[in-house]
Scaffold this motif. Structure first.
Motif, short mmCIF file in Angstrom:
data_model
loop_
_atom_site.label_atom_id
_atom_site.label_comp_id
_atom_site.label_asym_id
_atom_site.label_seq_id
_atom_site.Cartn_x
_atom_site.Cartn_y
_atom_site.Cartn_z
N GLN A 1 -6.42 -3.08 -0.22
CA GLN A 1 -5.80 -4.28 -0.79
C GLN A 1 -4.29 -4.30 -0.62
O GLN A 1 -3.66 -5.36 -0.69
CB GLN A 1 -6.18 -4.41 -2.26
CG GLN A 1 -7.65 -4.73 -2.48
CD GLN A 1 -8.09 -4.61 -3.94
OE1 GLN A 1 -7.33 -4.14 -4.79
NE2 GLN A 1 -9.30 -5.04 -4.23
N SER A 2 -3.70 -3.14 -0.39
CA SER A 2 -2.25 -3.06 -0.22
C SER A 2 -1.82 -3.15 1.25
O SER A 2 -0.62 -3.14 1.54
CB SER A 2 -1.73 -1.73 -0.81
OG SER A 2 -2.20 -0.62 -0.03
N LEU A 3 -2.80 -3.25 2.16
CA LEU A 3 -2.49 -3.24 3.59
C LEU A 3 -2.50 -4.64 4.18
O LEU A 3 -3.18 -5.54 3.67
CB LEU A 3 -3.51 -2.36 4.33
CG LEU A 3 -3.48 -0.87 3.98
CD1 LEU A 3 -4.62 -0.15 4.70
CD2 LEU A 3 -2.15 -0.24 4.32
N PRO A 4 -1.76 -4.86 5.26
CA PRO A 4 -1.70 -6.19 5.88
C PRO A 4 -2.97 -6.51 6.65
O PRO A 4 -3.78 -5.63 6.97
CB PRO A 4 -0.50 -6.07 6.83
CG PRO A 4 -0.49 -4.61 7.21
CD PRO A 4 -0.91 -3.87 5.97
N GLY A 5 -3.13 -7.78 6.97
CA GLY A 5 -4.28 -8.20 7.76
C GLY A 5 -4.03 -8.10 9.25
O GLY A 5 -4.95 -8.24 10.05
N GLU A 6 -2.77 -7.83 9.62
CA GLU A 6 -2.41 -7.74 11.03
C GLU A 6 -1.27 -6.75 11.20
O GLU A 6 -0.41 -6.62 10.32
CB GLU A 6 -1.98 -9.11 11.55
CG GLU A 6 -1.72 -9.16 13.04
CD GLU A 6 -1.35 -10.56 13.51
OE1 GLU A 6 -0.90 -10.71 14.66
OE2 GLU A 6 -1.52 -11.51 12.71
N LEU A 7 -1.25 -6.04 12.32
CA LEU A 7 -0.17 -5.10 12.59
C LEU A 7 1.13 -5.84 12.86
O LEU A 7 1.12 -6.96 13.39
CB LEU A 7 -0.51 -4.24 13.82
CG LEU A 7 -1.69 -3.27 13.71
CD1 LEU A 7 -1.87 -2.52 15.02
CD2 LEU A 7 -1.49 -2.28 12.57
N ASN A 8 2.26 -5.22 12.49
CA ASN A 8 3.54 -5.85 12.78
C ASN A 8 3.88 -5.71 14.26
O ASN A 8 3.26 -4.94 15.00
CB ASN A 8 4.66 -5.26 11.90
CG ASN A 8 4.84 -3.77 12.10
OD1 ASN A 8 4.82 -3.27 13.23
ND2 ASN A 8 5.04 -3.04 11.00
N ASP A 9 4.90 -6.45 14.71
CA ASP A 9 5.26 -6.48 16.13
C ASP A 9 5.69 -5.11 16.65
O ASP A 9 5.42 -4.75 17.81
CB ASP A 9 6.37 -7.50 16.37
CG ASP A 9 5.90 -8.93 16.17
OD1 ASP A 9 4.67 -9.15 16.23
OD2 ASP A 9 6.74 -9.82 15.94
#
Length: 432
Positions: A321-329
Protein backbone atom coordinates in the motif's frame (compact mmCIF):
# COMPACT_ATOMS: atom_id res chain seq x y z
CA UNK A 1 16.03 -32.38 -11.47
CA UNK A 2 18.32 -32.43 -8.46
CA UNK A 3 16.72 -33.97 -5.37
CA UNK A 4 17.28 -31.89 -2.24
CA UNK A 5 14.94 -33.47 0.33
CA UNK A 6 16.95 -35.80 2.53
CA UNK A 7 15.64 -38.34 5.06
CA UNK A 8 17.68 -39.06 8.17
CA UNK A 9 17.12 -42.80 8.57
CA UNK A 10 18.40 -42.69 12.16
CA UNK A 11 15.51 -40.38 13.10
CA UNK A 12 12.78 -41.72 10.78
CA UNK A 13 10.27 -44.01 12.54
CA UNK A 14 8.39 -45.15 9.44
CA UNK A 15 5.18 -43.54 10.65
CA UNK A 16 3.71 -43.05 7.09
CA UNK A 17 2.79 -39.36 7.64
CA UNK A 18 5.07 -38.25 4.80
CA UNK A 19 3.97 -41.09 2.51
CA UNK A 20 0.30 -40.22 2.89
CA UNK A 21 0.91 -36.52 2.29
CA UNK A 22 3.15 -36.89 -0.77
CA UNK A 23 1.11 -35.69 -3.80
CA UNK A 24 3.03 -37.77 -6.35
CA UNK A 25 3.23 -41.07 -4.36
CA UNK A 26 7.03 -40.85 -4.38
CA UNK A 27 7.51 -42.25 -0.85
CA UNK A 28 7.46 -45.85 0.35
CA UNK A 29 8.04 -47.27 3.83
CA UNK A 30 10.53 -50.10 3.57
CA UNK A 31 12.29 -51.88 6.44
CA UNK A 32 10.73 -49.43 8.89
CA UNK A 33 11.98 -46.26 7.20
CA UNK A 34 10.76 -43.83 4.53
CA UNK A 35 12.45 -43.97 1.14
CA UNK A 36 11.98 -41.51 -1.72
CA UNK A 37 11.76 -42.43 -5.39
CA UNK A 38 13.63 -39.40 -6.75
CA UNK A 39 12.19 -39.89 -10.24
CA UNK A 40 8.72 -39.19 -8.85
CA UNK A 41 9.64 -36.45 -6.36
CA UNK A 42 8.91 -32.83 -7.36
CA UNK A 43 10.57 -31.33 -4.25
CA UNK A 44 7.34 -29.69 -3.09
CA UNK A 45 8.27 -30.22 0.56
CA UNK A 46 4.89 -31.57 1.68
CA UNK A 47 6.67 -34.49 3.33
CA UNK A 48 8.83 -32.14 5.41
CA UNK A 49 5.74 -30.35 6.69
CA UNK A 50 4.05 -33.66 7.52
CA UNK A 51 6.95 -35.31 9.36
CA UNK A 52 6.33 -35.13 13.15
CA UNK A 53 9.84 -36.32 14.02
CA UNK A 54 12.04 -33.87 12.12
CA UNK A 55 13.54 -36.67 10.02
CA UNK A 56 13.39 -34.73 6.75
CA UNK A 57 15.63 -31.81 5.90
CA UNK A 58 16.42 -29.68 2.86
CA UNK A 59 20.02 -29.41 1.78
CA UNK A 60 21.37 -25.91 1.17
CA UNK A 61 24.42 -24.02 0.06
CA UNK A 62 26.72 -23.51 3.07
CA UNK A 63 26.43 -19.86 4.03
CA UNK A 64 30.21 -19.54 4.24
CA UNK A 65 30.39 -20.11 0.46
CA UNK A 66 29.43 -16.51 -0.20
CA UNK A 67 32.91 -15.47 0.95
CA UNK A 68 34.38 -17.05 -2.19
CA UNK A 69 33.27 -13.97 -4.09
CA UNK A 70 34.33 -10.35 -3.86
CA UNK A 71 30.87 -9.16 -4.90
CA UNK A 72 28.09 -11.01 -3.13
CA UNK A 73 24.57 -10.45 -4.44
CA UNK A 74 21.53 -11.47 -2.37
CA UNK A 75 18.24 -11.80 -4.22
CA UNK A 76 15.48 -12.00 -1.66
CA UNK A 77 11.75 -12.51 -2.16
CA UNK A 78 9.47 -10.02 -0.43
CA UNK A 79 8.20 -12.95 1.62
CA UNK A 80 11.51 -12.87 3.51
CA UNK A 81 10.89 -9.31 4.74
CA UNK A 82 7.37 -10.37 5.75
CA UNK A 83 8.79 -12.97 8.14
CA UNK A 84 9.69 -10.18 10.57
CA UNK A 85 7.21 -8.34 12.80
CA UNK A 86 6.43 -4.67 12.13
CA UNK A 87 8.76 -3.37 14.84
CA UNK A 88 11.62 -4.12 12.41
CA UNK A 89 11.55 -1.64 9.55
CA UNK A 90 12.37 -2.66 5.98
CA UNK A 91 15.50 -0.47 6.15
CA UNK A 92 16.57 -2.21 9.38
CA UNK A 93 16.12 -5.68 7.85
CA UNK A 94 17.84 -4.71 4.61
CA UNK A 95 20.83 -3.29 6.46
CA UNK A 96 21.10 -6.53 8.44
CA UNK A 97 21.37 -8.47 5.16
CA UNK A 98 24.32 -6.29 4.20
CA UNK A 99 25.83 -6.86 7.64
CA UNK A 100 25.78 -10.65 7.31
CA UNK A 101 28.09 -10.36 4.32
CA UNK A 102 26.34 -9.26 1.11
CA UNK A 103 27.52 -6.32 -0.98
CA UNK A 104 24.31 -5.98 -3.02
CA UNK A 105 20.71 -6.74 -2.06
CA UNK A 106 17.96 -6.99 -4.69
CA UNK A 107 14.28 -7.67 -4.20
CA UNK A 108 13.25 -10.62 -6.38
CA UNK A 109 9.91 -8.99 -7.22
CA UNK A 110 11.76 -6.17 -8.99
CA UNK A 111 12.10 -8.70 -11.80
CA UNK A 112 8.38 -8.31 -12.50
CA UNK A 113 8.83 -4.57 -13.16
CA UNK A 114 12.00 -5.09 -15.20
CA UNK A 115 10.29 -7.74 -17.32
CA UNK A 116 7.11 -5.71 -17.84
CA UNK A 117 9.11 -2.63 -18.85
CA UNK A 118 11.28 -4.47 -21.38
CA UNK A 119 8.73 -7.02 -22.55
CA UNK A 120 5.15 -5.72 -22.11
CA UNK A 121 2.36 -8.30 -22.20
CA UNK A 122 0.34 -8.48 -25.40
CA UNK A 123 -3.38 -7.87 -25.04
CA UNK A 124 -6.11 -9.85 -26.74
CA UNK A 125 -4.47 -13.28 -26.73
CA UNK A 126 -7.07 -16.00 -26.19
CA UNK A 127 -4.54 -18.72 -25.37
CA UNK A 128 -4.44 -19.99 -21.78
CA UNK A 129 -1.09 -19.26 -20.16
CA UNK A 130 -0.03 -21.21 -17.07
CA UNK A 131 2.42 -19.58 -14.68
CA UNK A 132 5.94 -21.01 -14.48
CA UNK A 133 6.64 -19.11 -11.25
CA UNK A 134 6.39 -22.16 -8.97
CA UNK A 135 9.06 -24.77 -9.85
CA UNK A 136 7.20 -27.59 -8.08
CA UNK A 137 4.05 -27.14 -10.15
CA UNK A 138 6.08 -26.81 -13.34
CA UNK A 139 7.83 -30.09 -12.57
CA UNK A 140 4.44 -31.69 -11.86
CA UNK A 141 3.14 -30.62 -15.28
CA UNK A 142 6.28 -31.93 -16.98
CA UNK A 143 5.82 -35.32 -15.28
CA UNK A 144 2.08 -35.89 -15.25
CA UNK A 145 0.36 -33.41 -17.57
CA UNK A 146 2.62 -33.05 -20.64
CA UNK A 147 -0.38 -32.13 -22.79
CA UNK A 148 -0.40 -28.79 -20.92
CA UNK A 149 3.28 -27.98 -21.57
CA UNK A 150 2.50 -25.72 -24.57
CA UNK A 151 0.47 -23.55 -22.18
CA UNK A 152 3.32 -22.90 -19.75
CA UNK A 153 4.49 -19.29 -19.82
CA UNK A 154 7.99 -18.85 -21.23
CA UNK A 155 8.63 -15.50 -19.56
CA UNK A 156 11.52 -15.78 -17.13
CA UNK A 157 10.58 -15.95 -13.44
CA UNK A 158 11.31 -12.67 -11.57
CA UNK A 159 14.34 -13.91 -9.58
CA UNK A 160 16.08 -14.99 -12.79
CA UNK A 161 15.40 -11.60 -14.38
CA UNK A 162 16.91 -9.81 -11.39
CA UNK A 163 19.97 -12.07 -11.50
CA UNK A 164 20.48 -11.20 -15.18
CA UNK A 165 19.98 -7.49 -14.46
CA UNK A 166 22.39 -7.46 -11.51
CA UNK A 167 25.07 -9.26 -13.49
CA UNK A 168 24.62 -6.87 -16.44
CA UNK A 169 25.00 -3.80 -14.20
CA UNK A 170 28.10 -5.15 -12.47
CA UNK A 171 29.65 -6.11 -15.81
CA UNK A 172 29.23 -2.54 -17.05
CA UNK A 173 31.07 -1.38 -13.94
CA UNK A 174 34.02 -3.43 -15.13
CA UNK A 175 33.56 -6.24 -12.61
CA UNK A 176 34.58 -9.66 -13.91
CA UNK A 177 31.86 -12.33 -13.82
CA UNK A 178 34.00 -14.73 -11.78
CA UNK A 179 34.14 -12.18 -8.95
CA UNK A 180 30.33 -12.14 -8.61
CA UNK A 181 28.34 -14.62 -6.53
CA UNK A 182 24.54 -14.47 -6.74
CA UNK A 183 22.49 -16.18 -4.02
CA UNK A 184 18.76 -16.60 -3.57
CA UNK A 185 16.93 -16.76 -0.24
CA UNK A 186 14.53 -19.60 -0.91
CA UNK A 187 11.28 -20.32 0.96
CA UNK A 188 10.91 -23.73 -0.68
CA UNK A 189 12.72 -26.94 -1.56
CA UNK A 190 11.73 -26.82 -5.23
CA UNK A 191 13.65 -23.60 -5.90
CA UNK A 192 16.67 -25.06 -4.14
CA UNK A 193 16.41 -28.11 -6.40
CA UNK A 194 16.22 -25.93 -9.52
CA UNK A 195 19.32 -23.99 -8.54
CA UNK A 196 21.24 -27.20 -7.83
CA UNK A 197 20.16 -28.92 -11.06
CA UNK A 198 23.23 -28.88 -13.29
CA UNK A 199 22.67 -27.02 -16.55
CA UNK A 200 19.35 -25.43 -15.55
CA UNK A 201 18.78 -21.70 -16.05
CA UNK A 202 18.84 -21.16 -12.28
CA UNK A 203 22.03 -23.18 -11.96
CA UNK A 204 23.71 -20.97 -14.56
CA UNK A 205 22.59 -17.73 -12.91
CA UNK A 206 22.93 -18.49 -9.20
CA UNK A 207 25.93 -19.71 -7.25
CA UNK A 208 23.65 -21.10 -4.59
CA UNK A 209 20.55 -20.72 -2.45
CA UNK A 210 20.25 -19.95 1.25
CA UNK A 211 17.38 -21.61 3.09
CA UNK A 212 15.04 -18.91 4.32
CA UNK A 213 14.94 -20.18 7.88
CA UNK A 214 18.75 -20.10 8.03
CA UNK A 215 18.86 -16.57 6.60
CA UNK A 216 16.11 -15.48 9.01
CA UNK A 217 18.08 -16.67 12.05
CA UNK A 218 21.23 -14.89 10.89
CA UNK A 219 19.40 -11.63 10.20
CA UNK A 220 17.41 -11.82 13.42
CA UNK A 221 20.67 -12.19 15.35
CA UNK A 222 22.00 -9.03 13.70
CA UNK A 223 18.78 -7.17 14.47
CA UNK A 224 19.12 -8.12 18.12
CA UNK A 225 22.67 -6.77 18.21
CA UNK A 226 22.00 -3.55 16.29
CA UNK A 227 18.79 -1.99 17.54
CA UNK A 228 18.84 1.00 15.17
CA UNK A 229 19.60 1.65 11.52
CA UNK A 230 23.12 3.03 11.06
CA UNK A 231 22.85 6.01 8.64
CA UNK A 232 26.50 5.52 7.63
CA UNK A 233 25.76 2.07 6.17
CA UNK A 234 23.54 1.07 3.21
CA UNK A 235 19.95 0.26 4.14
CA UNK A 236 18.10 0.27 0.83
CA UNK A 237 17.77 -2.30 -1.93
CA UNK A 238 20.26 -2.08 -4.77
CA UNK A 239 17.26 -1.47 -7.03
CA UNK A 240 15.47 0.78 -4.54
CA UNK A 241 11.80 0.37 -5.43
CA UNK A 242 9.20 -1.82 -7.06
CA UNK A 243 5.52 -1.37 -7.85
CA UNK A 244 2.73 -2.54 -5.57
CA UNK A 245 1.57 -5.13 -8.12
CA UNK A 246 5.08 -6.56 -8.41
CA UNK A 247 5.51 -6.82 -4.65
CA UNK A 248 2.42 -9.00 -4.27
CA UNK A 249 3.29 -11.32 -7.16
CA UNK A 250 4.50 -14.13 -4.86
CA UNK A 251 1.27 -14.24 -2.84
CA UNK A 252 -1.90 -16.01 -3.94
CA UNK A 253 -3.60 -14.11 -6.81
CA UNK A 254 -0.51 -11.91 -7.00
CA UNK A 255 0.29 -12.89 -10.57
CA UNK A 256 -3.37 -12.66 -11.52
CA UNK A 257 -3.36 -8.97 -10.57
CA UNK A 258 -0.73 -8.31 -13.20
CA UNK A 259 -2.50 -10.13 -16.03
CA UNK A 260 -5.43 -9.01 -18.14
CA UNK A 261 -8.45 -11.10 -19.01
CA UNK A 262 -9.94 -13.93 -16.98
CA UNK A 263 -7.52 -15.27 -14.41
CA UNK A 264 -7.61 -17.97 -11.75
CA UNK A 265 -5.31 -18.83 -8.84
CA UNK A 266 -5.13 -22.30 -7.26
CA UNK A 267 -2.93 -22.90 -4.23
CA UNK A 268 -1.81 -25.99 -2.21
CA UNK A 269 -0.46 -28.95 -4.15
CA UNK A 270 -3.38 -31.32 -3.68
CA UNK A 271 -5.79 -28.62 -4.93
CA UNK A 272 -3.48 -27.99 -7.88
CA UNK A 273 -3.50 -31.68 -8.84
CA UNK A 274 -7.28 -31.86 -8.56
CA UNK A 275 -7.65 -28.82 -10.81
CA UNK A 276 -5.10 -30.04 -13.36
CA UNK A 277 -6.91 -33.37 -13.62
CA UNK A 278 -10.02 -31.45 -14.62
CA UNK A 279 -8.16 -28.98 -16.85
CA UNK A 280 -6.61 -31.82 -18.84
CA UNK A 281 -10.11 -32.91 -19.85
CA UNK A 282 -11.57 -29.44 -20.45
CA UNK A 283 -11.57 -28.19 -24.03
CA UNK A 284 -12.48 -24.61 -23.16
CA UNK A 285 -12.09 -23.00 -19.74
CA UNK A 286 -12.43 -19.36 -20.89
CA UNK A 287 -9.33 -18.60 -18.81
CA UNK A 288 -6.47 -16.40 -20.01
CA UNK A 289 -4.06 -16.96 -17.15
CA UNK A 290 -3.71 -19.69 -14.54
CA UNK A 291 -1.60 -19.19 -11.42
CA UNK A 292 -0.59 -22.40 -9.63
CA UNK A 293 1.11 -22.47 -6.22
CA UNK A 294 2.35 -25.65 -4.55
CA UNK A 295 2.11 -24.07 -1.09
CA UNK A 296 -1.00 -22.75 0.64
CA UNK A 297 -1.08 -18.95 0.29
CA UNK A 298 1.73 -19.17 -2.28
CA UNK A 299 5.30 -18.49 -1.18
CA UNK A 300 3.95 -17.13 2.10
CA UNK A 301 3.28 -20.76 3.03
CA UNK A 302 6.65 -22.06 1.88
CA UNK A 303 8.07 -24.92 3.93
CA UNK A 304 11.11 -22.84 4.93
CA UNK A 305 9.19 -19.82 6.16
CA UNK A 306 9.09 -19.21 9.92
CA UNK A 307 6.12 -16.92 10.47
CA UNK A 308 2.40 -17.57 10.30
CA UNK A 309 1.54 -17.15 6.62
CA UNK A 310 -1.49 -14.98 7.30
CA UNK A 311 0.43 -12.52 9.47
CA UNK A 312 3.21 -12.47 6.89
CA UNK A 313 0.64 -11.81 4.17
CA UNK A 314 -0.82 -8.92 6.13
CA UNK A 315 2.60 -7.26 6.40
CA UNK A 316 3.17 -7.78 2.69
CA UNK A 317 -0.17 -6.17 1.86
CA UNK A 318 0.54 -3.25 4.20
CA UNK A 319 3.93 -2.74 2.54
CA UNK A 320 2.37 -2.83 -0.94
CA UNK A 321 0.00 0.00 0.00
CA UNK A 322 2.99 2.32 0.43
CA UNK A 323 4.43 1.57 -3.02
CA UNK A 324 3.69 3.33 -6.34
CA UNK A 325 1.73 1.83 -9.18
CA UNK A 326 4.49 2.65 -11.66
CA UNK A 327 8.28 2.98 -11.58
CA UNK A 328 9.73 6.47 -11.72
CA UNK A 329 11.65 7.69 -14.79
CA UNK A 330 15.04 7.27 -13.11
CA UNK A 331 14.47 3.55 -12.53
CA UNK A 332 13.07 3.09 -16.04
CA UNK A 333 16.22 4.68 -17.46
CA UNK A 334 18.29 2.35 -15.33
CA UNK A 335 16.45 -0.63 -16.82
CA UNK A 336 16.80 0.76 -20.35
CA UNK A 337 20.56 1.02 -19.83
CA UNK A 338 20.69 -2.81 -19.63
CA UNK A 339 18.24 -3.44 -22.47
CA UNK A 340 20.85 -4.55 -25.00
CA UNK A 341 22.38 -7.02 -22.54
CA UNK A 342 19.01 -8.48 -21.58
CA UNK A 343 17.60 -8.59 -25.09
CA UNK A 344 16.87 -12.17 -26.09
CA UNK A 345 17.37 -13.50 -22.55
CA UNK A 346 13.92 -12.82 -21.12
CA UNK A 347 12.24 -15.82 -22.73
CA UNK A 348 12.99 -19.36 -21.54
CA UNK A 349 13.37 -22.43 -23.72
CA UNK A 350 10.16 -24.51 -23.85
CA UNK A 351 10.17 -27.10 -21.03
CA UNK A 352 10.32 -30.76 -21.99
CA UNK A 353 8.24 -33.59 -20.57
CA UNK A 354 9.93 -35.92 -18.11
CA UNK A 355 8.94 -39.53 -17.63
CA UNK A 356 7.59 -40.09 -14.14
CA UNK A 357 7.63 -43.89 -14.20
CA UNK A 358 8.79 -46.45 -16.73
CA UNK A 359 7.23 -49.88 -16.41
CA UNK A 360 9.86 -51.51 -18.59
CA UNK A 361 12.02 -50.42 -21.55
CA UNK A 362 10.54 -53.34 -23.49
CA UNK A 363 7.03 -52.38 -24.61
CA UNK A 364 5.65 -55.93 -24.48
CA UNK A 365 7.00 -56.46 -20.95
CA UNK A 366 5.62 -53.08 -19.88
CA UNK A 367 2.11 -54.01 -21.07
CA UNK A 368 2.40 -57.36 -19.30
CA UNK A 369 3.35 -55.67 -16.01
CA UNK A 370 0.49 -53.20 -16.35
CA UNK A 371 -1.97 -56.05 -16.80
CA UNK A 372 -0.47 -57.87 -13.81
CA UNK A 373 -0.93 -54.71 -11.74
CA UNK A 374 -4.62 -54.62 -12.65
CA UNK A 375 -5.11 -58.26 -11.65
CA UNK A 376 -3.20 -57.83 -8.38
CA UNK A 377 -5.32 -54.82 -7.49
CA UNK A 378 -8.46 -56.95 -7.76
CA UNK A 379 -7.06 -59.19 -5.00
CA UNK A 380 -6.23 -56.36 -2.60
CA UNK A 381 -8.76 -55.03 -0.05
CA UNK A 382 -8.89 -51.50 -1.49
CA UNK A 383 -8.94 -49.68 1.84
CA UNK A 384 -5.69 -47.74 1.27
CA UNK A 385 -4.52 -48.11 4.87
CA UNK A 386 -0.83 -47.66 4.06
CA UNK A 387 0.27 -50.41 6.48
CA UNK A 388 1.99 -52.22 3.61
CA UNK A 389 4.41 -49.33 3.14
CA UNK A 390 2.82 -48.10 -0.11
CA UNK A 391 0.40 -45.14 -0.07
CA UNK A 392 -2.55 -46.95 -1.68
CA UNK A 393 -3.57 -50.42 -2.78
CA UNK A 394 -3.15 -49.30 -6.38
CA UNK A 395 0.41 -48.23 -5.69
CA UNK A 396 1.13 -51.54 -3.93
CA UNK A 397 -0.19 -53.47 -6.94
CA UNK A 398 2.12 -51.48 -9.22
CA UNK A 399 5.07 -52.03 -6.88
CA UNK A 400 4.41 -55.79 -6.86
CA UNK A 401 4.12 -55.89 -10.65
CA UNK A 402 7.49 -54.15 -10.92
CA UNK A 403 9.01 -56.60 -8.36
CA UNK A 404 9.56 -53.74 -5.90
CA UNK A 405 7.24 -55.19 -3.23
CA UNK A 406 5.57 -58.42 -2.19
CA UNK A 407 1.88 -59.13 -1.74
CA UNK A 408 2.83 -60.42 1.73
CA UNK A 409 3.14 -56.78 2.74
CA UNK A 410 -0.66 -56.43 2.73
CA UNK A 411 -1.39 -56.73 6.47
CA UNK A 412 -5.17 -56.71 6.01
CA UNK A 413 -5.13 -59.60 3.54
CA UNK A 414 -2.72 -61.55 5.74
CA UNK A 415 -5.00 -61.25 8.78
CA UNK A 416 -8.23 -61.76 6.88
CA UNK A 417 -7.35 -64.88 4.87
CA UNK A 418 -3.87 -66.40 5.38
CA UNK A 419 -4.63 -69.26 2.96
CA UNK A 420 -5.57 -66.84 0.18
CA UNK A 421 -2.38 -64.91 0.91
CA UNK A 422 -0.27 -68.05 0.37
CA UNK A 423 -2.09 -68.79 -2.88
CA UNK A 424 -1.48 -65.26 -4.16
CA UNK A 425 2.19 -65.49 -3.24
CA UNK A 426 2.45 -68.61 -5.39
CA UNK A 427 0.89 -66.68 -8.29
CA UNK A 428 2.77 -63.41 -7.99
CA UNK A 429 5.92 -64.61 -6.31
CA UNK A 430 8.03 -63.06 -3.59
CA UNK A 431 9.69 -59.70 -4.01
CA UNK A 432 12.78 -59.96 -6.20
Amino acid sequence: MHHCLKIDQSVCRGCTHCMKQCPTQAIRIRDGHANVNVSLCINCGQCLKACPHGAIRIEQTPFEDIQKYEYRVAIIPAVFIAQFPDNYSIAHITQAIYRIGFTHVFLAESGVDIMNHLLPKKEGNDKLFISNYCPATQKLIQMRYPVLLPNLSLRRPPAQVVALFARAELAKQGIAAEKVGVYYFTPCAAKMAQIKTAGSQDNLLFQGAINMDTAYNKVRSILSSYKQVDPALPSTFSFPSCTNVALLSSSVKGECRGNAGRTLAVDEMHNVIEFLEQLEEEEDTNLNYLELDACAEGCLGGVLTVRNRFLAGERLLHWAQSLPGELNDELKERIDAQKDDLDGQLICAPPQSSEAMVWDPDKAKALHKMENSRLILESLPGIDCGLCGSPTCKQLSEDIARSEASIRQCVVLKLKDPKLMNQLVKIWGERN
